[in-house]
Design a protein around this motif. Structure first.
Motif, PDB file in Angstrom:
ATOM      1  N   THR A 122       0.806  -1.236   0.000  1.00 49.91           N
ATOM      2  CA  THR A 122       0.000   0.000   0.000  1.00 49.91           C
ATOM      3  C   THR A 122       0.830   1.272   0.000  1.00 49.91           C
ATOM      4  OG1 THR A 122      -0.111   0.054   2.424  1.00 49.91           O
ATOM      5  CG2 THR A 122      -1.845  -1.161   1.277  1.00 49.91           C
ATOM      6  N   SER A 123       2.158   1.181   0.245  1.00 49.15           N
ATOM      7  CA  SER A 123       2.970   2.395   0.352  1.00 49.15           C
ATOM      8  C   SER A 123       4.380   2.142  -0.154  1.00 49.15           C
ATOM      9  CB  SER A 123       3.025   2.876   1.807  1.00 49.15           C
ATOM     10  OG  SER A 123       1.750   3.205   2.282  1.00 49.15           O
ATOM     11  N   CYS A 124       5.123   3.263  -0.273  1.00 52.18           N
ATOM     12  CA  CYS A 124       6.499   3.196  -0.748  1.00 52.18           C
ATOM     13  C   CYS A 124       7.404   3.870   0.277  1.00 52.18           C
ATOM     14  CB  CYS A 124       6.635   3.883  -2.105  1.00 52.18           C
ATOM     15  SG  CYS A 124       8.289   3.776  -2.830  1.00 52.18           S
ATOM     16  N   CYS A 125       8.452   3.194   0.692  1.00 47.38           N
ATOM     17  CA  CYS A 125       9.408   3.730   1.657  1.00 47.38           C
ATOM     18  C   CYS A 125      10.705   4.077   0.943  1.00 47.38           C
ATOM     19  CB  CYS A 125       9.670   2.698   2.758  1.00 47.38           C
ATOM     20  SG  CYS A 125      10.861   3.232   4.017  1.00 47.38           S
ATOM     21  N   ALA A 126      11.155   5.297   1.139  1.00 46.17           N
ATOM     22  CA  ALA A 126      12.427   5.761   0.554  1.00 46.17           C
ATOM     23  C   ALA A 126      12.444   5.623  -0.956  1.00 46.17           C
ATOM     24  CB  ALA A 126      13.605   4.997   1.165  1.00 46.17           C
ATOM     25  N   ARG A 127      11.251   5.754  -1.573  1.00 43.40           N
ATOM     26  CA  ARG A 127      11.105   5.703  -3.023  1.00 43.40           C
ATOM     27  C   ARG A 127      11.540   4.369  -3.634  1.00 43.40           C
ATOM     28  NH1 ARG A 127      13.365  10.750  -1.897  1.00 43.40           N
ATOM     29  NH2 ARG A 127      11.980  12.527  -2.292  1.00 43.40           N
ATOM     30  N   SER A 128      11.710   3.342  -2.803  1.00 37.41           N
ATOM     31  CA  SER A 128      12.214   2.091  -3.365  1.00 37.41           C
ATOM     32  C   SER A 128      11.656   0.833  -2.702  1.00 37.41           C
ATOM     33  CB  SER A 128      13.748   2.057  -3.268  1.00 37.41           C
ATOM     34  OG  SER A 128      14.153   2.154  -1.912  1.00 37.41           O
ATOM     35  N   ILE A 129      11.109   0.939  -1.475  1.00 42.44           N
ATOM     36  CA  ILE A 129      10.668  -0.245  -0.744  1.00 42.44           C
ATOM     37  C   ILE A 129       9.147  -0.275  -0.661  1.00 42.44           C
ATOM     38  CG2 ILE A 129      10.877  -1.558   1.400  1.00 42.44           C
ATOM     39  CD1 ILE A 129      13.414   0.097   1.998  1.00 42.44           C
ATOM     40  N   VAL A 130       8.519  -1.300  -1.235  1.00 45.41           N
ATOM     41  CA  VAL A 130       7.069  -1.451  -1.171  1.00 45.41           C
ATOM     42  C   VAL A 130       6.709  -2.115   0.161  1.00 45.41           C
ATOM     43  CG1 VAL A 130       5.049  -2.526  -2.211  1.00 45.41           C
ATOM     44  CG2 VAL A 130       6.880  -1.621  -3.671  1.00 45.41           C
ATOM     45  N   TYR A 131       5.730  -1.532   0.857  1.00 43.79           N
ATOM     46  CA  TYR A 131       5.349  -2.116   2.147  1.00 43.79           C
ATOM     47  C   TYR A 131       3.889  -1.826   2.448  1.00 43.79           C
ATOM     48  CZ  TYR A 131       5.519   2.491   4.441  1.00 43.79           C
ATOM     49  OH  TYR A 131       5.275   3.792   4.818  1.00 43.79           O
ATOM     50  N   ASP A 132       3.377  -2.461   3.509  1.00 47.94           N
ATOM     51  CA  ASP A 132       1.997  -2.272   3.966  1.00 47.94           C
ATOM     52  C   ASP A 132       2.030  -1.293   5.136  1.00 47.94           C
ATOM     53  OD1 ASP A 132      -0.569  -2.379   4.927  1.00 47.94           O
ATOM     54  OD2 ASP A 132      -0.748  -4.561   4.822  1.00 47.94           O
ATOM     55  N   SER A 133       1.511  -0.083   4.922  1.00 43.82           N
ATOM     56  CA  SER A 133       1.592   0.953   5.950  1.00 43.82           C
ATOM     57  C   SER A 133       0.731   0.631   7.174  1.00 43.82           C
ATOM     58  CB  SER A 133       1.167   2.304   5.366  1.00 43.82           C
ATOM     59  OG  SER A 133      -0.153   2.237   4.858  1.00 43.82           O
TER      60      SER A 133
END
Length: 858
Positions: free
Chosen positions: A356-367
């Motif tokens: 659902t989200s992107c961390c540091a423009r590179s890591i896909v994760y579920d916020s």
């Protein structure tokens, strides 16, 4: 101790380097005297002055707002001092001067603006000499106050026209002088001519310029300096020729039959409802089109992905403002809905469970399951132990029951506390006498900084007495200076004027700012006024405006002619009269009236040379209590009567209708104005169409012509033969409503299918698409994307915001047609979704800095 100091210096140097962009080769330098006091800096972005590094500040036009002045006092005493280029100047390494009172004159040093000047590098006395064109110095003759080219002259006796001194005072028309309130100056690039119309024609503006000649706008047109007779109100200019706007259209100087055209495509007319204009070419199209690299498309159901303005790709996604985003990847560029997808790691990802989200423009994760946390050098995911959990160093904490000490250590607030020295201790321990950790480091505040080099906000400690937090980072400040936008100023001597620095006092008097287009000046309100982007030597509290000129209301006033005169003169003769031989003169209406430049008995009027001139060839006065002047016609006053051109009518009755100074019979309210003409029904079998009367049964108006209500149809003032009883108009085009054609918002679709319906001005197939209303507009979308029509969706996984379904966020907070997915990094302000990194907040509907008090936002 030396080891400790070295560590502090390294930390300071690291913080400076963190705030800078990559150094360009050859731009890295050192500033200071060596050891701990030596700091590296980037000369492209920073200045070293007096051993201190300052970030360079530039104006919008690229001018450097602050510079270093190296003052040479003797061989051993050389000092560097920063100064504001807006308020001060550095004169040949001799002194920093105040530009409001002094200026630099080459190698001659500085001079006083009030009594001296600089001419080609030489300082001179203004009382004795005058400088022409900045290069030639002349001794002043009596009365000389300015220059005409290189020639000094008296502007109270002569005028300067195109570099020549002309005897007499007036305005220039080419190289001739004319009187603006009497003559017309008609100029072109080829020359100029002075005309002297009749007084009545001049002051009523009945005569105006057309090139170097004159014309009468009432019955003539001036088209590119060519005069034409105006045969009808619908006659307009097209280049240097004319056309009838009711029947024709002008496109780039070319006259064409209007037909069904609504606009121009280069020199060709076209119908915006059913044609597209792309790259100057008319293309048959359905619906109002936009263009993408020369190809038409409808924003209601497609998007142009046009990177750098070339090679546009039309993507089959409705172009919804701020919802539809572009993904650029060469030939694979496309558009996508932010309700369904997001970019991360250079790829598009669909919202789904666990993604659902992107961390540091590179890591896909579920916020909903993890937090995206970071340090200065790295970003990582931390398990979310609670919906309101927040980052703390490389872990997380729950604000309701836990705290984060010094940005990296969690503790339970019920049993422990974070002491000022940055150490976690029990709640029973006394922390009152412990020094603050930031104070120990010489700092007392924290600056929250974010830029593209770091995925998260950075918390940088700084000393507010020697530094300031700006959007660019922490900036060092010498004592006595404060921040002004992205620059600094002396609080005891200067003020900040909308991110600009100016001197605060002059001659012990406080000053204010005077803004101009692209420049800022400053003035002393006690002795000066800022008006029309200039500073005038009149106290602000007594300054007034007269015809665009400033005056001192203690001694002067603005008379009826818009001229500045002494108060006692205005009191004695407050009224003005113009005579062709003697010009403007003044009188008192208690004793006289002005009639065509002559005084007549008080209480009477005449055909004076005003815009309401009556009987222009006579000077017979009339009593303004009993008569009124209607466009040059003297008529007797009657209660309730008003002028309509040269006639009068009773405005209390509905029997008359005045259309642009032309009086018509209202025909019991059955007609209305169209310009200066009327249109409507005069009788059961008689109509009037823009002043053209037609008699017959079953007729109506179509523009200025009649049409047969039974056998014809009128579409936007154009008539067509009616092919059936089901004929109707679609914009400017007729069509049969019983056939397959579909009219959507003025756009005609001739080959509509059985399941097609309108969505705005485009069609859609109701079996495979839906018409979605969001943001006040309609778009063709796929099922599962829209909820504006009561469509069902899984509310346990999705959220509906203003007609749009946002995937995989349950019970989300809406902001217009957006949804807030990251509450710690997004907020809603006046219906707009704002992305931030801890540095912004909403104050009364406006986005402002986190450090600004909302009470100061207006």
């Amino acid at each position: 101790m030396a080891s400790v100091m070295w560590k502090i210096c390294v930390a300071i140097l690291a913080s400076v380097l963190i705030l800078s962009d990559d150094f360009v080769e050859g731009s890295r330098n050192t500033c200071g005297e060596g050891g701990c006091y030596t700091v590296e800096y980037d000369s492209n972005d920073e200045d070293c002055c007096g051993g201190i590094v300052y970030l360079k500040a530039f104006s919008r036009t690229g001018e450097q707002l602050s510079k270093c002045c190296t003052l040479v006092f003797n061989e051993r005493d050389v000092r560097g001092v920063m100064y504001s280029t807006e308020t001060h100047d550095c004169c040949n390494s001799r002194a920093i001067i105040d530009k409001s009172t002094h200026a630099c004159c080459g190698t001659s040093g500085s001079y006083e603006l009030a009594t001296q000047g600089c001419c080609n590098g030489q300082i001179y006395n203004k009382e004795e000499e005058i400088c022409c064109n900045g290069i030639e110095l002349h001794s002043k003759s009596e009365g000389d106050d300015t220059c005409c080219g290189n020639i000094p002259y008296n502007s109270n006796m002569s005028s300067c026209c195109e570099g020549e001194v002309k005897e007499g005072i007036g305005e220039c028309c080419g190289n001739d002088i004319y009187i603006p309130n009497k003559d017309l100056c008609c100029q072109t690039i080829e020359g100029s001519v002075v005309h002297t119309p009749e007084s009545h024609d001049f002051l009523s503006r009945a005569v105006q310029c057309c090139g170097t000649e004159t014309y009468r706008p009432a019955d003539q047109l001036c088209c590119n300096m060519v005069v034409h007779t105006k045969h009808s109100p619908s006659l307009k200019c097209c280049g240097s020729s004319t056309y009838d706007e009711n029947k024709q259209i002008c496109c780039q100087g070319r006259v064409s039959s209007r037909g069904t055209a609504t606009a121009c495509c280069g020199s060709d007319p076209f119908n915006e409802d059913n044609e597209a204009c792309c790259d100057g070419e008319v293309i048959p199209w359905e619906g109002r089109a936009s263009c993408c690299d020369g190809d038409p498309y409808n924003k209601e159901r497609a998007t142009c992905v046009d990177q750098y303005g070339i090679d546009g790709i039309i993507s089959d996604v409705s172009d919804i403002p701020e919802i539809t985003l572009r993904y650029y990847l060469g030939d694979n560029s496309t558009a996508y809905l932010s309700t369904e997808q997001f970019q991360c790691g250079g790829r598009l990802h669909k919202y789904k469970e666990g993604s659902t989200s992107c961390c540091a423009r590179s890591i896909v994760y579920d916020s909903s399951q993890h937090l995206c946390c970071s340090t200065y050098t790295d970003s990582f995911l931390v398990e979310k132990t609670s919906p309101n959990a927040m980052c703390c160093g490389e872990g997380s904490f729950i604000p309701d029951t836990e705290g984060c000490c010094n940005g990296n250590e969690t503790f339970v607030t019920a049993t422990h506390q974070c002491c000022p020295d940055g150490v976690v201790r029990g709640v029973d321990e006394n922390c009152d006498d412990l020094p603050d950790c930031s104070v120990q480091r010489g700092n007392d505040k924290t600056c929250v900084v974010y830029n593209d080099d770091f995925p998260e906000e950075r918390f940088i400690y700084y000393n507010s007495e020697t530094s300031v937090c700006t959007p660019s980072g922490v900036r060092a400040l010498p004592p006595g200076l404060a921040s002004c936008g992205d620059d600094v100023y002396r609080t005891s001597e200067e003020i900040c004027c909308q991110d600009e620095i100016v001197q605060r006092f002059q001659n012990n008097m406080e000053r204010e700012c005077c803004y101009t287009y692209g420049f800022r000046k400053y003035y002393t309100p006690k002795t000066e006024t800022c008006y029309n982007w200039e500073i005038h030597p009149i106290p602000k509290n007594v300054s007034e405006i007269c015809s665009g000129h400033l005056y001192d209301s203690r001694y002067y006033g603005c008379d009826v002619a818009g001229r500045i005169r002494r108060k006692e003169d205005i009191l004695e003769n407050p009224d003005a009269c113009y005579n062709e031989q003697i010009g403007l003169f003044y009188f008192n209406k208690l004793h006289h009236s002005c009639c065509a430049g002559h005084l007549i008995a008080a209480g009477h009027s005449c055909c004076d040379v005003s815009s309401e001139c009556c009987q222009p060839n006579e000077r017979q006065g009339y009593n303004t209590e009993t008569h009124m002047c209607c466009d040059g016609n003297l008529v007797e006053k009657q209660e309730g009567h008003v002028c309509c051109g040269t006639q009068t009518y009773d405005s209390r009755e509905s029997s008359k209708l005045c259309c642009m100074d032309k009086l018509h019979d209202s025909h019991n309210g059955n007609v209305w104005c169209e310009g200066e003409t009327i249109t409507g029904r005069l009788a059961e079998n008689q109509i009037i169409c823009r002043d053209n009367v037609y008699t017959g049964d079953n007729i109506g108006c179509c523009g200025a012509e009649q049409y047969d209500l039974e056998g014809e149809i009128c579409c936007r003032d154009f008539k067509y033969s009616k092919t059936s009883d089901t004929s109707d108009c679609c914009g400017a085009i007729p069509y049969d409503t019983s056939g397959d054609a579909l009219c959507c918002g003025g756009s005609l679709y001739l080959d509509a299918e059985e399941n097609d319906e309108c969505c705005g001005n485009v069609t859609y197939d109701t079996t495979s698409s839906t018409c979605c209303t969001t943001g006040g507009s309609e778009y063709v979308m796929s099922p599962g994307q829209c909820c504006s029509n009561g469509e069902e969706f899984d509310s346990s996984s999705h959220t509906c915001c203003d007609g749009l379904i946002h995937n995989y966020i349950a019970n989300g907070e809406c902001c217009g047609n957006h949804v807030i997915r990251e509450p710690t990094r997004e907020f809603c302000c006046a219906g707009r979704l704002v992305h931030h990194y801890g540095d912004k907040k909403c104050c009364d509907g406006r986005v402002t800095s986190l450090f600004v008090e909302c009470s100061n936002v207006n």
